[in-house]
Motif scaffolding. Structure first.
Motif, PDB file in Angstrom:
ATOM      1  N   TYR A  36       1.055  -1.253   0.219  1.00 31.50           N
ATOM      2  CA  TYR A  36      -0.120   0.508  -0.278  1.00 31.50           C
ATOM      3  C   TYR A  36       1.105   1.322   0.455  1.00 31.50           C
ATOM      4  O   TYR A  36       0.207   2.026  -0.855  1.00 31.50           O
ATOM      5  CB  TYR A  36      -1.449  -0.091   1.495  1.00 31.50           C
ATOM      6  CG  TYR A  36      -2.249   0.880   1.228  1.00 31.50           C
ATOM      7  CD1 TYR A  36      -3.400   0.845   0.107  1.00 31.50           C
ATOM      8  CD2 TYR A  36      -2.176   2.439   1.824  1.00 31.50           C
ATOM      9  CE1 TYR A  36      -4.165   1.955  -0.367  1.00 31.50           C
ATOM     10  CE2 TYR A  36      -2.942   3.968   1.716  1.00 31.50           C
ATOM     11  CZ  TYR A  36      -3.972   3.508   0.725  1.00 31.50           C
ATOM     12  OH  TYR A  36      -5.224   3.810   1.265  1.00 31.50           O
ATOM     13  N   PHE A  37       1.542   0.976   0.571  1.00 37.01           N
ATOM     14  CA  PHE A  37       2.150   2.405   0.955  1.00 37.01           C
ATOM     15  C   PHE A  37       4.296   2.472  -0.181  1.00 37.01           C
ATOM     16  O   PHE A  37       4.562   3.461   0.018  1.00 37.01           O
ATOM     17  CB  PHE A  37       3.419   2.987   2.308  1.00 37.01           C
ATOM     18  CG  PHE A  37       2.150   3.260   2.875  1.00 37.01           C
ATOM     19  CD1 PHE A  37       1.794   4.444   3.220  1.00 37.01           C
ATOM     20  CD2 PHE A  37       1.702   2.165   4.183  1.00 37.01           C
ATOM     21  CE1 PHE A  37       0.722   4.624   4.030  1.00 37.01           C
ATOM     22  CE2 PHE A  37       0.501   2.723   5.318  1.00 37.01           C
ATOM     23  CZ  PHE A  37       0.038   3.746   5.367  1.00 37.01           C
ATOM     24  N   ILE A  61      -2.631  -2.509  -8.285  1.00 41.45           N
ATOM     25  CA  ILE A  61      -3.108  -2.900  -7.547  1.00 41.45           C
ATOM     26  C   ILE A  61      -3.184  -2.355  -5.569  1.00 41.45           C
ATOM     27  O   ILE A  61      -4.075  -2.434  -4.715  1.00 41.45           O
ATOM     28  CB  ILE A  61      -1.254  -3.399  -6.617  1.00 41.45           C
ATOM     29  CG1 ILE A  61      -1.622  -4.484  -7.945  1.00 41.45           C
ATOM     30  CG2 ILE A  61      -1.511  -4.198  -5.825  1.00 41.45           C
ATOM     31  CD1 ILE A  61       0.338  -5.248  -7.821  1.00 41.45           C
ATOM     32  N   HIS A  62      -3.203  -1.459  -6.329  1.00 33.03           N
ATOM     33  CA  HIS A  62      -3.301  -0.153  -5.399  1.00 33.03           C
ATOM     34  C   HIS A  62      -4.792  -0.024  -4.392  1.00 33.03           C
ATOM     35  O   HIS A  62      -5.516   0.421  -3.742  1.00 33.03           O
ATOM     36  CB  HIS A  62      -2.258   2.065  -4.737  1.00 33.03           C
ATOM     37  CG  HIS A  62      -2.951   2.409  -4.171  1.00 33.03           C
ATOM     38  ND1 HIS A  62      -3.571   3.482  -3.977  1.00 33.03           N
ATOM     39  CD2 HIS A  62      -1.954   2.185  -3.052  1.00 33.03           C
ATOM     40  CE1 HIS A  62      -3.341   3.793  -2.508  1.00 33.03           C
ATOM     41  NE2 HIS A  62      -2.286   3.639  -2.208  1.00 33.03           N
ATOM     42  N   ALA A  63      -5.627   0.327  -6.061  1.00 33.44           N
ATOM     43  CA  ALA A  63      -6.935   0.132  -6.382  1.00 33.44           C
ATOM     44  C   ALA A  63      -7.406  -1.171  -5.175  1.00 33.44           C
ATOM     45  O   ALA A  63      -8.163  -1.057  -4.581  1.00 33.44           O
ATOM     46  CB  ALA A  63      -7.209   0.433  -7.840  1.00 33.44           C
ATOM     47  N   VAL A  64      -7.691  -2.017  -5.629  1.00 37.67           N
ATOM     48  CA  VAL A  64      -7.407  -3.446  -4.798  1.00 37.67           C
ATOM     49  C   VAL A  64      -7.862  -3.153  -3.313  1.00 37.67           C
ATOM     50  O   VAL A  64      -8.496  -3.892  -2.801  1.00 37.67           O
ATOM     51  CB  VAL A  64      -7.050  -4.322  -5.162  1.00 37.67           C
ATOM     52  CG1 VAL A  64      -7.461  -6.091  -4.645  1.00 37.67           C
ATOM     53  CG2 VAL A  64      -7.756  -4.178  -6.925  1.00 37.67           C
ATOM     54  N   LEU A  65      -6.799  -2.584  -2.861  1.00 39.74           N
ATOM     55  CA  LEU A  65      -5.795  -2.413  -1.518  1.00 39.74           C
ATOM     56  C   LEU A  65      -6.933  -1.768  -1.181  1.00 39.74           C
ATOM     57  O   LEU A  65      -7.788  -2.357   0.327  1.00 39.74           O
ATOM     58  CB  LEU A  65      -4.868  -2.315  -1.295  1.00 39.74           C
ATOM     59  CG  LEU A  65      -3.877  -3.287  -1.466  1.00 39.74           C
ATOM     60  CD1 LEU A  65      -2.265  -2.682  -1.734  1.00 39.74           C
ATOM     61  CD2 LEU A  65      -4.097  -4.301  -0.524  1.00 39.74           C
ATOM     62  N   ILE A  66      -7.108  -0.446  -1.782  1.00 34.81           N
ATOM     63  CA  ILE A  66      -8.632   0.456  -0.598  1.00 34.81           C
ATOM     64  C   ILE A  66      -9.726  -0.529  -1.287  1.00 34.81           C
ATOM     65  O   ILE A  66     -10.438  -0.006  -0.320  1.00 34.81           O
ATOM     66  CB  ILE A  66      -8.627   1.982  -2.378  1.00 34.81           C
ATOM     67  CG1 ILE A  66      -7.220   2.545  -1.773  1.00 34.81           C
ATOM     68  CG2 ILE A  66      -9.991   2.726  -1.488  1.00 34.81           C
ATOM     69  CD1 ILE A  66      -7.694   3.727  -2.914  1.00 34.81           C
ATOM     70  N   SER A 124     -10.157   4.252   3.621  1.00 28.78           N
ATOM     71  CA  SER A 124      -8.307   3.445   3.512  1.00 28.78           C
ATOM     72  C   SER A 124      -6.800   3.737   3.660  1.00 28.78           C
ATOM     73  O   SER A 124      -6.052   2.956   4.708  1.00 28.78           O
ATOM     74  CB  SER A 124      -8.245   3.243   2.160  1.00 28.78           C
ATOM     75  OG  SER A 124      -7.184   2.658   1.758  1.00 28.78           O
ATOM     76  N   ASN A 125      -6.731   5.151   4.413  1.00 35.63           N
ATOM     77  CA  ASN A 125      -5.466   6.026   4.480  1.00 35.63           C
ATOM     78  C   ASN A 125      -5.231   5.849   6.297  1.00 35.63           C
ATOM     79  O   ASN A 125      -3.991   5.496   6.626  1.00 35.63           O
ATOM     80  CB  ASN A 125      -5.460   7.102   3.796  1.00 35.63           C
ATOM     81  CG  ASN A 125      -5.215   7.412   2.630  1.00 35.63           C
ATOM     82  OD1 ASN A 125      -4.620   6.526   2.167  1.00 35.63           O
ATOM     83  ND2 ASN A 125      -5.298   8.399   1.519  1.00 35.63           N
ATOM     84  N   VAL A 126      -6.982   5.873   6.072  1.00 37.73           N
ATOM     85  CA  VAL A 126      -6.409   5.921   8.394  1.00 37.73           C
ATOM     86  C   VAL A 126      -6.511   4.284   8.493  1.00 37.73           C
ATOM     87  O   VAL A 126      -5.909   4.570   9.554  1.00 37.73           O
ATOM     88  CB  VAL A 126      -8.443   6.157   8.375  1.00 37.73           C
ATOM     89  CG1 VAL A 126      -8.607   5.931  10.105  1.00 37.73           C
ATOM     90  CG2 VAL A 126      -8.304   7.934   8.457  1.00 37.73           C
TER      91      VAL A 126
END
Length: 265
Positions: A124-125, A133-138, A172-174
């Motif tokens: 993610y980071f 991939i980032h969108a899927v993790l969100i 998601s970020n939180v």
């Protein structure tokens, strides 16, 4: 919002269009990737070892998935999809209690799988992670709230200017920020669960008005000040997790029995 379809088009479509033998190899690669992440985390995840355990060549792994990041992302994604499929809820996902139940279950499950969560955080980071991939993790972090938030939007109970898609990224970020803090040893399990839930509810309080805001406010107040309330909601989450794991174990045993019977025929 359609994050998961993107990753399926990116990699799983290859599996659908492949031969039965290649499809089986890709499934075997993902299974071994999940095992490596669960047992040892990302430190032991290298393509040569993965290929050895999956009984394929390193070239086959790259041909099948394109990159190490994609293998890791799909391994994590398929693990969580499998778990979610076997988790049962009494509450409708479109309601606030239903969304909250799904969030508390997800948060509590994170504690059980620290190596998986460290792998998620690393992806993610990562400044170079593929946008899909980032969108899927969100999606994994926020799907608990999506149905409820769509209803809130339809009822015009969002503050003017609040965009659901942007709010989901903030949620998601939180969550991943809290997971990073916990996985690095900055806070213990109990504090992680309480702060994760409080942070999410604070963000939702600020984004909502009317009846939706009142539902969130009441939950936030209870989560902050009532230990019994926290015990109840996370206790219910633990029961769901145990039931899901039992169902997965039964399915695995049944599959092994079928394979054994097939060999003996």
């Amino acid at each position: 919002m359609s994050f998961p379809q993107d990753v399926e088009l990116l990699a799983i479509q290859k599996m659908i269009n492949s031969s039965e033998a290649m499809f089986d190899r890709r499934r075997r690669i993902l299974r071994e990737a999940r095992r490596i992440i669960s047992e040892n985390g990302l430190d032991q995840m290298n393509m040569r070892e993965l290929a050895r355990r999956a009984d394929v060549s390193t070239k086959t792994v790259y041909n099948a998935f394109g990159s190490k990041e994609m293998v890791i992302a799909l391994a994590i994604y398929t693990y969580f999809e499998q778990f979610v499929t076997h988790t049962e809820f009494d509450e409708d996902a479109q309601t606030f209690p239903g969304a909250l139940a799904r969030q508390t279950t997800s948060t509590l499950r994170d504690i059980d799988i620290p190596n998986y969560m460290r792998a998620v955080i690393a992806l993610y980071f990562s400044p170079t992670v593929h946008p899909t991939i980032h969108a899927v993790l969100i999606d994994l972090a926020t799907r608990s709230w999506l149905g409820w938030l769509k209803g809130v939007e339809d009822r015009r109970e969002l503050h003017p200017g609040v965009v659901v898609r942007e709010l989901l990224v903030d949620l998601s970020n939180v969550q991943y920020g809290r997971i990073h803090e916990w996985s690095a040893g900055g806070i213990d399990d109990d504090v992680f669960m309480r702060r994760s839930l409080s942070s999410i509810l604070m963000l939702l309080m600020g984004a909502t008005v009317g009846a939706a805001h009142e539902e969130v406010r009441q939950a936030f107040t209870a989560a902050q000040s009532d230990a019994r309330y926290r015990e109840e909601i996370f206790g219910a989450a633990r029961q769901r997790i145990d039931a899901a794991l039992s169902a997965l174990d039964s399915k695995s045993k049944a599959k092994r029995s079928r394979l054994t019977a097939k060999v003996l025929l």
